[in-house]
Design an enzyme around this catalytic site. Sequence first.
Site, short mmCIF file in Angstrom:
data_model
loop_
_atom_site.label_atom_id
_atom_site.label_comp_id
_atom_site.label_asym_id
_atom_site.label_seq_id
_atom_site.Cartn_x
_atom_site.Cartn_y
_atom_site.Cartn_z
N GLU A 133 0.81 -1.22 0.00
CA GLU A 133 0.00 0.00 0.00
C GLU A 133 0.84 1.26 0.00
O GLU A 133 0.51 2.23 -0.68
CB GLU A 133 -0.95 -0.01 1.20
CG GLU A 133 -2.14 -0.94 1.06
CD GLU A 133 -1.81 -2.38 1.34
OE1 GLU A 133 -2.69 -3.24 1.10
OE2 GLU A 133 -0.68 -2.66 1.81
N HIS A 155 -9.09 -5.50 11.30
CA HIS A 155 -9.78 -5.23 10.04
C HIS A 155 -11.15 -4.59 10.28
O HIS A 155 -12.04 -4.70 9.44
CB HIS A 155 -9.98 -6.53 9.24
CG HIS A 155 -8.71 -7.18 8.81
ND1 HIS A 155 -7.89 -7.86 9.67
CD2 HIS A 155 -8.10 -7.24 7.60
CE1 HIS A 155 -6.84 -8.32 9.01
NE2 HIS A 155 -6.94 -7.97 7.76
#
Length: 328
Positions: free
Chosen positions: A60, A129
């Site tokens: 990322e 998450h």
Amino acid sequence: MRSIAFREALREAMSEEMRRDDKVLLMGEEVAEYNGAYKVSQGMLAEFGPKRIIDTPISELGFTAVAVGAAQNGLRPIVEFMTWNFAVLPLDQILNTASKMLAMSGGQIGCPIVMRGPNGSAGQLGAQHSTAFESYLANIPGIKVVSPSNGYDAKGLLKQAIRYEEDPIMFLESEVMYGDKSDVPDEEYYIPLGLADVKNAGTDVTIVSYNKMMKVALGAAAELEKEGISAEVIDLRTIRPLDWMTVLTSVKKTNRLVIIEEQWPFASVSSELSYRIQKEGFDYLDAPIRRITSADAPMHYAPNLTALAIPDIARSVSLVKEVLRQYK
């Protein structure tokens, strides 16, 4: 008017803007060959090709840096994160480069980029998450934060972000909304950022929310209506800029405010909104501003603990009744 899924509304927004402007591109993990982790970009590789629908490595920080550099050199990238929880990795690019470049360059170098993907809890995904990032990101000057609750708003806001916004846009979705259906018009439309929307008119109390917690807000309003309580429900849609004036206008009518959000309570969106309303609308309030947030703790995996941690309709209804009952 057509009824389409949330993911389809996002896909239409991106595709329409990519057909209009060849400087727009989409990049992220699995957006091309796999048609997107949540099938948001399904079919886009076939239409636009691998130079504009770009599969990236699982890095990322790396691909966000590439996109930020591309934006500063005339392109208009869309970055898809598989989840915003992974976007803590490129936070340096968001905070120290994208948000600050216009100021540091004396207005010479902008960063017209849209970063989007699912945000918050989506069931049994565990603590790492399940974070909601609206307040994190809205605390950064120089960026705008969008958090829609339905496909109609999502399409109009995303098209606005891609086509007209010159600032970095953080576009927060939800995994549990991708299959939700919304009525979307056939004609092209755009929704300006920074305008909240009154989803349900009412007179007794104002309920404010955004993203998937709007389901809770509207569900609570429907339950309250059965008991003769009229709730005005407002969807913020954009977190930064924050349209607190629409909320204030409603509070002038209802004299009570309840905020429902998925954030942790400390330094949350409700904290900022409460400050604005009490500062500018204190004389209109007949009761303290109340809120219901996620638990002030990491999200557990167990479904019973997840249910306890996130706001629900029953607790929201109870809180509204408390506000009405205790402060008549």
